[in-house]
Design a protein around this motif. Structure first.
Motif, PDB file in Angstrom:
ATOM      1  N   UNK A  32       5.041  14.970  -4.364  1.00 21.33           N
ATOM      2  CA  UNK A  32       4.611  15.244  -5.733  1.00 21.33           C
ATOM      3  C   UNK A  32       5.791  15.642  -6.627  1.00 21.33           C
ATOM      4  N   UNK A  33       6.789  16.228  -6.028  1.00 17.30           N
ATOM      5  CA  UNK A  33       7.950  16.623  -6.823  1.00 17.30           C
ATOM      6  C   UNK A  33       9.093  15.637  -6.783  1.00 17.30           C
ATOM      7  N   UNK A  34       8.896  14.480  -6.154  1.00 16.01           N
ATOM      8  CA  UNK A  34       9.949  13.463  -6.046  1.00 16.01           C
ATOM      9  C   UNK A  34       9.730  12.425  -7.141  1.00 16.01           C
ATOM     10  N   UNK A  35      10.625  12.304  -8.110  1.00 13.55           N
ATOM     11  CA  UNK A  35      10.411  11.330  -9.186  1.00 13.55           C
ATOM     12  C   UNK A  35      10.260   9.911  -8.653  1.00 13.55           C
ATOM     13  N   UNK A  36       9.194   9.261  -9.073  1.00 11.02           N
ATOM     14  CA  UNK A  36       8.900   7.876  -8.690  1.00 11.02           C
ATOM     15  C   UNK A  36       8.822   7.691  -7.169  1.00 11.02           C
ATOM     16  N   UNK A  37       8.486   8.754  -6.445  1.00  5.39           N
ATOM     17  CA  UNK A  37       8.442   8.675  -4.988  1.00  5.39           C
ATOM     18  C   UNK A  37       7.411   7.678  -4.504  1.00  5.39           C
ATOM     19  N   UNK A  38       6.201   7.726  -5.070  1.00  2.64           N
ATOM     20  CA  UNK A  38       5.144   6.809  -4.632  1.00  2.64           C
ATOM     21  C   UNK A  38       5.478   5.374  -5.028  1.00  2.64           C
TER      22      UNK A  38
ATOM     23  N   UNK B 232      19.072   1.428  -5.034  1.00  6.32           N
ATOM     24  CA  UNK B 232      18.890   0.045  -5.432  1.00  6.32           C
ATOM     25  C   UNK B 232      18.618  -0.094  -6.915  1.00  6.32           C
ATOM     26  N   UNK B 233      18.487   1.034  -7.600  1.00  8.20           N
ATOM     27  CA  UNK B 233      18.151   1.015  -9.023  1.00  8.20           C
ATOM     28  C   UNK B 233      19.278   1.632  -9.841  1.00  8.20           C
ATOM     29  N   UNK B 234      19.327   1.258 -11.122  1.00  7.84           N
ATOM     30  CA  UNK B 234      20.277   1.952 -11.988  1.00  7.84           C
ATOM     31  C   UNK B 234      19.971   3.436 -12.018  1.00  7.84           C
ATOM     32  N   UNK B 235      20.917   4.232 -12.400  1.00 10.26           N
ATOM     33  CA  UNK B 235      20.762   5.673 -12.359  1.00 10.26           C
ATOM     34  C   UNK B 235      19.552   6.181 -13.095  1.00 10.26           C
ATOM     35  N   UNK B 236      19.287   5.652 -14.348  1.00 13.16           N
ATOM     36  CA  UNK B 236      18.151   6.182 -15.097  1.00 13.16           C
ATOM     37  C   UNK B 236      16.823   5.791 -14.480  1.00 13.16           C
ATOM     38  N   UNK B 237      16.765   4.650 -13.762  1.00 11.36           N
ATOM     39  CA  UNK B 237      15.490   4.168 -13.249  1.00 11.36           C
ATOM     40  C   UNK B 237      14.877   5.149 -12.266  1.00 11.36           C
ATOM     41  N   UNK B 238      15.697   5.836 -11.509  1.00 10.91           N
ATOM     42  CA  UNK B 238      15.159   6.777 -10.555  1.00 10.91           C
ATOM     43  C   UNK B 238      14.508   7.951 -11.235  1.00 10.91           C
TER      44      UNK B 238
ATOM     45  N   UNK C  52      -4.319  10.733  -7.492  1.00  9.83           N
ATOM     46  CA  UNK C  52      -4.225  12.027  -8.171  1.00  9.83           C
ATOM     47  C   UNK C  52      -3.155  12.915  -7.566  1.00  9.83           C
ATOM     48  N   UNK C  53      -2.671  12.573  -6.379  1.00  9.38           N
ATOM     49  CA  UNK C  53      -1.649  13.379  -5.728  1.00  9.38           C
ATOM     50  C   UNK C  53      -0.270  12.738  -5.818  1.00  9.38           C
ATOM     51  N   UNK C  54      -0.172  11.635  -6.572  1.00 10.92           N
ATOM     52  CA  UNK C  54       1.144  11.012  -6.779  1.00 10.92           C
ATOM     53  C   UNK C  54       1.997  11.862  -7.713  1.00 10.92           C
ATOM     54  N   UNK C  55       3.290  11.639  -7.659  1.00 15.59           N
ATOM     55  CA  UNK C  55       4.176  12.333  -8.601  1.00 15.59           C
ATOM     56  C   UNK C  55       3.907  11.828 -10.018  1.00 15.59           C
ATOM     57  N   UNK C  56       4.213  12.628 -10.999  1.00 19.43           N
ATOM     58  CA  UNK C  56       3.881  12.320 -12.390  1.00 19.43           C
ATOM     59  C   UNK C  56       4.592  11.057 -12.868  1.00 19.43           C
ATOM     60  N   UNK C  57       5.861  10.843 -12.441  1.00 20.94           N
ATOM     61  CA  UNK C  57       6.589   9.648 -12.881  1.00 20.94           C
ATOM     62  C   UNK C  57       5.923   8.372 -12.378  1.00 20.94           C
ATOM     63  N   UNK C  58       5.435   8.400 -11.140  1.00 20.11           N
ATOM     64  CA  UNK C  58       4.766   7.208 -10.605  1.00 20.11           C
ATOM     65  C   UNK C  58       3.491   6.913 -11.391  1.00 20.11           C
ATOM     66  N   UNK C  59       2.760   7.960 -11.757  1.00 18.48           N
ATOM     67  CA  UNK C  59       1.534   7.746 -12.529  1.00 18.48           C
ATOM     68  C   UNK C  59       1.855   7.174 -13.912  1.00 18.48           C
ATOM     69  N   UNK C  60       2.948   7.668 -14.513  1.00 18.37           N
ATOM     70  CA  UNK C  60       3.338   7.116 -15.824  1.00 18.37           C
ATOM     71  C   UNK C  60       3.784   5.657 -15.675  1.00 18.37           C
ATOM     72  N   UNK C  61       4.417   5.348 -14.546  1.00 17.55           N
ATOM     73  CA  UNK C  61       4.836   3.961 -14.330  1.00 17.55           C
ATOM     74  C   UNK C  61       3.626   3.039 -14.196  1.00 17.55           C
TER      75      UNK C  61
ATOM     76  N   UNK D 217       0.831  -1.212   0.000  1.00 16.18           N
ATOM     77  CA  UNK D 217       0.000   0.000   0.000  1.00 16.18           C
ATOM     78  C   UNK D 217       0.859   1.253   0.000  1.00 16.18           C
ATOM     79  N   UNK D 218       0.307   2.289  -0.601  1.00 14.92           N
ATOM     80  CA  UNK D 218       0.941   3.620  -0.565  1.00 14.92           C
ATOM     81  C   UNK D 218      -0.158   4.655  -0.776  1.00 14.92           C
ATOM     82  N   UNK D 219       0.192   5.907  -0.495  1.00 14.50           N
ATOM     83  CA  UNK D 219      -0.757   7.018  -0.657  1.00 14.50           C
ATOM     84  C   UNK D 219      -0.038   8.184  -1.310  1.00 14.50           C
ATOM     85  N   UNK D 220      -0.684   8.776  -2.288  1.00 13.52           N
ATOM     86  CA  UNK D 220      -0.122   9.972  -2.894  1.00 13.52           C
ATOM     87  C   UNK D 220      -0.214  11.153  -1.941  1.00 13.52           C
ATOM     88  N   UNK D 221       0.865  11.919  -1.859  1.00 13.32           N
ATOM     89  CA  UNK D 221       0.899  13.077  -0.959  1.00 13.32           C
ATOM     90  C   UNK D 221       1.489  14.267  -1.686  1.00 13.32           C
ATOM     91  N   UNK D 222       1.162  15.435  -1.200  1.00 11.30           N
ATOM     92  CA  UNK D 222       1.701  16.663  -1.782  1.00 11.30           C
ATOM     93  C   UNK D 222       3.209  16.741  -1.565  1.00 11.30           C
TER      94      UNK D 222
END
Length: 918
Positions: free
Chosen positions: A69-75, A86-92, A120-129, A61-66
């Motif tokens: 929102x600016x942390x890439x792939x934070x959620x 733990x990820x290759x450089x580009x993955x982050x 709807x409050x997740x960062x954009x990268x997480x939503x694209x993922x 489980x996770x929750x989108x937070x304000x």
């Protein structure tokens, strides 16, 4: 017991269960649930997690937070518990393959259920993922369930709560529906039990719109309160504004973009006004932005289906929490101005202005005055008073302040005549033209002038004189003449407690009656003047009862029945007609007036009218109905904030004739300690104390009070009085065996009653004197009493005279018999009529009481010692630095405790060396 938020969610949970079944079989799914605030998105995920765990599915489980929102792939990282290192450089920064591999590793061990709240409050990268995963779910044992708040979207410029590409990859985007009426009933029964009646359930459905959060909070608040009938509980449901719900909504409002927040503030302020242009101006938005903000607020569930209406009053409370005091003030002031310009209701404008503290522009004060008129007209005087009092707080200029004060006085006199008088006194010096000052003074209730300070009376005299000079000789100035008459009436009113004032009133009445058309009664001012003049002529002994009654009946025929007579001198005709034994037209007239006062919620007026009606009913021989009216009047007086003498002056005389001990005590407690009262009112209070003393068995104190009342009336020049102090004194003296004093007072009463000519008073006086006389004279007096009382309205007094004649005949055979024996009446038996038929006979004497006499207090001993030494009350007050009234009060206590009747007896006790005074 089912939780309210999960009622009516079987279809939605079934969809998730089916997706998990597919994941167990090796095929993944992506589900998106959307809905407004409070629809139960989080509760739905809680239940999904519980069910998944029960099936052995791994739940992440996770929750989108304000904050993220600016942390890439934070959620996404938090969901999989993967750190950036733990990820290759580009993955982050957008390479989703590594995260996909991590998820696949989890799924290799067993089915996985990913639950993401507030997507709807997740960062954009997480939503694209998540959208990226949607293409690769085949063969992946993963179920992804996202929830999103409607209206809280726009990541890709769209209007949806999640990006369009993510929504396109979802197997289903399911909007969560409001609860059905049946589901609301289930939730209500779970929280309220038997109190969840159909009436209450209907109210819950209407108020909450089936929103689970709103429903749960309202049910909990109502359940925590007192029980009541279904209608009471339904009312509480509609008025409920839970603080916890307010705070939840305030958090949501704080997260809203500025345009949407301004739009909501404008909607809350505008109220019933739905004009788009006005809302846009109030919010500071153009038409396009207003429409967009309205759409967002509606989808978020903050406004209703109909545009520009808050979903629930608690939304407005949440907005107040979010705004600063300065912002709230500016919003309310701007809203009031726009509502006024766009034709909004005057009440709505005024309600906004009530929220504006401190100085306000001139138009705001005018708006409050404009709103006060309609509020008073629909029977809401307190609302109108509230508007005008706030106008005073807005710091108006002198002229405007004076107008507001006068308006306030006209309203407050119905609730607090003393306060209304003070308003007028403040306003008059600020007003310029004499007509304006005269109109202000005419707002003063004449009864409120009783006991007014000398400067107030001087102000009244000054304005009356100035206006009289201004209108003298100008026959065309009808309005000015009317004001002059009304002021003259008030001057004669304040002068009615002096012999000179009574004589001047009688002379003025003579002058008016000699006019070609007779006494003028056509206008309200003429009737006001006539009433006070004829009252003064009556109590001063300048007119007999028949002539007084004729004038009063003529006024009554022209004066419409309303509560307004309380605020003029017209009410004096009630006293006159009661004293004249001519009340036949008054019960219906006063009943109509009382109905108007009740409808208008005019507490002062209703208390006075019900006391007047009680007096009339007593004079009509209807004591039971009179007692009920007295009870209602006393209860009304208890609820009044009025500090004037107005209600007490009308109620005190009636309470001397009705058995209502608690009412008498309350009136004495409220008015008896007044520092200064007019002689007439003071005499009535003394008679009220006399009645209390009689009922307590203290005949000597009662007699002292009666005689003091008589002295007060005589000092004022009153011969016809609203309470019969002589008959009371005669009864008490005869009951104590003091026959010569009783006969002397009875002779005086007969002479006075013959001059006055009212049948009840004359018949009673003749009967009392006959009972005190030798048989030779008694028969003549008693026979005349019966003849006179045959024409009176008081049948009780007539019956007493008949019984007295019978008793006289029984003793006629024994010439040596003295006066008729006195037959004591029980203290609970009240005397009859507004002009009572006598006093209750004393029940005993303090000297015969076996109980030890109560000790004097220190203050009473000091006063008693000085009084026994021959000091006057004024001298004692000066020695002890107290008021004369305090000295009188202490002396009354001394006489009662020592069982003495006055200063002479007190001096004998002192000279005898009594240790009770030393």
């Amino acid at each position: 017991m089912p939780r309210p938020v999960l009622v009516d969610r079987d279809d939605d949970l079934g969809a998730v269960d089916a997706a998990v079944d597919r994941a167990v079989g090796g095929s993944g799914s992506l589900l998106v649930f959307t809905g407004p605030l409070g629809i139960g998105r989080t509760a739905l995920l809680d239940e999904c997690a519980r069910r998944g765990t029960a099936r052995g599915v791994r739940v992440l489980r996770a929750r989108g937070t304000d904050d993220e929102r600016g942390v890439p792939l934070g959620t996404a990282r938090r969901l999989l518990a993967v750190a950036p290192t733990d990820l290759p450089g580009r993955a982050a920064h957008g390479d989703f393959e590594a995260l996909h591999a991590e998820l696949a590793a989890h799924a290799a061990d067993g089915p996985v259920l990913l639950l993401v709240d507030d997507a709807s409050r997740c960062d954009a990268d997480s939503l694209r993922w998540f959208a990226f995963l949607g293409h690769r779910l085949a063969g992946l044992r993963v179920t992804i369930v996202l929830t999103a708040l409607d209206g809280d979207g726009g990541h890709d410029g769209g209007a949806g709560p999640v990006p369009a590409d993510l929504a396109g990859q979802a197997g289903a985007v399911r909007p969560l529906r409001p609860l059905s009426d049946g589901a609301v009933a289930v939730a209500a029964r779970a929280g309220l039990g038997r109190d969840a009646t159909p009436v209450v359930v209907t109210a819950l459905a209407e108020v909450t719109g089936g929103n689970p959060l709103f429903l749960a909070e309202v049910v909990e608040e109502v359940a925590a309160g007192p029980q009541g009938c279904p209608e009471t509980l339904a009312h509480r449901v509609r008025e409920c504004a839970p603080a916890r719900l307010r705070d939840r909504l305030a958090c949501a409002v704080r997260r809203m973009p500025e345009p949407e927040r301004r739009y909501l503030t404008a909607v809350a302020a505008a109220g019933d006004v739905t004009d788009d242009t006005m809302l846009g101006r109030l919010a500071g938005l153009d038409a396009t932005d207003t429409a967009a903000a309205g759409s967002v607020a509606r989808r978020m569930g903050l406004t209703g289906p109909a545009e520009h209406r808050l979903r629930h009053r608690v939304v407005g409370d949440a907005l107040d929490v979010v705004q600063s005091s300065g912002q709230r003030r500016d919003t309310h002031l701007r809203a009031a101005e726009l509502l006024r310009d766009f034709g909004g209701s005057s009440d709505r404008v005024a309600l906004h202005l009530l929220a504006v503290g401190g100085p306000a522009p001139g138009w705001a004060i005018d708006a409050l005055r404009e709103a006060a008129g309609p509020a008073a007209g629909r029977g809401e005087p307190w609302t109108a008073i509230r508007y005008l009092r706030h106008a005073l707080l807005a710091e108006p200029g002198e002229a405007e302040r004076a107008r507001v004060l006068v308006d306030l006085a006209g309203l407050e006199r119905c609730l607090d005549a003393g306060l209304a008088l003070r308003r007028v006194v403040q306003a008059v010096p600020l007003l310029g033209p004499v007509r304006d000052r005269a109109e202000a003074l005419c707002r003063v209730t004449p009864l409120a002038l009783e006991g007014a300070a000398p400067p107030v009376i001087a102000m009244l005299r000054g304005v009356a004189g100035e206006l009289g000079r201004a209108v003298a000789g100008d026959t065309g100035d009808a309005a000015g003449r009317e004001l002059a008459l009304r002021l003259e009436a008030r001057l004669h009113y304040v002068d009615k407690h002096t012999r000179a004032g009574l004589s001047a009133a009688a002379a003025r009445l003579d002058e008016l009656e000699r006019r070609p058309g007779g006494l003028p009664l056509d206008t309200p001012g003429e009737r006001e003047l006539a009433c006070v003049l004829v009252h003064s002529a009556a109590v001063g002994g300048h007119r007999p009862a028949a002539r007084v009654a004729a004038v009063c009946r003529a006024v009554l025929a022209r004066e419409p029945a309303s509560s307004e007579h309380v605020h003029s001198t017209v009410g004096m005709l009630v006293t006159c007609l009661c004293m004249a034994d001519a009340v036949e037209d008054l019960p219906a007239w006063l009943s109509v007036a009382a109905g108007h006062a009740r409808t208008e919620r005019a507490g002062v007026a209703e208390a006075v009218i019900r006391a007047e009606l009680a007096a009339v009913l007593l004079c009509s021989g209807r004591p039971a109905e009179a007692e009920e009216e007295v009870r209602r009047s006393v209860d009304l007086v208890d609820d009044l904030a009025d500090d004037s003498l107005l209600p007490g002056m009308v109620l005190a005389p009636v309470l001397t004739a009705v058995h209502h001990p608690s009412g008498a005590e309350r009136v004495l407690a409220r008015y008896g300690a007044a520092p200064s009262v007019p002689p007439g009112f003071g005499a009535c209070l003394q008679m009220l104390r006399a009645r209390a003393a009689v009922e307590a068995g203290d005949a000597d104190t009662a007699l002292e009070y009666c005689l003091d009342a008589g002295r007060r009336f005589e000092r004022a020049g009153w011969t016809a009085t609203p309470v019969p102090w002589r008959p009371w004194a005669v009864e008490i003296l005869a009951g104590r065996g003091r026959w010569p004093e009783a006969r002397a007072l009875a002779e005086q009463e007969v002479a006075r009653a013959r001059r006055w000519g009212a049948p009840t008073q004359l018949g009673r006086a003749l009967r009392m004197l006959g009972e005190l006389s030798a048989p030779a004279r008694a028969g003549e007096l008693l026979t005349e009493a019966v003849t006179v009382l045959d024409t009176a309205g008081d049948r009780t007094e007539s019956d007493r005279a008949v019984r007295a004649v019978a008793a006289h005949r029984d003793r006629a055979a024994d010439p040596g018999t003295g006066p008729l024996p006195r037959t004591p009446r029980a203290p609970a038996e009240p005397p009859r009529g507004h002009d009572p038929a006598g006093a209750p006979a004393p029940a005993g004497h303090p000297g015969g009481d076996a109980r030890p006499a109560p000790a004097l207090t220190r203050s009473e001993r000091r006063v008693a010692t000085r009084a026994a030494q021959g000091r006057t009350n004024q001298e004692i007050a000066g020695d002890l630095a107290v008021s004369v009234r305090a000295v009188e009060k202490h002396l009354t206590g001394v006489y009662r405790k020592l069982g003495v009747s006055g200063r002479a007896a007190l001096r004998r006790v002192w000279e005898g060396g009594s240790d009770r005074i030393a």
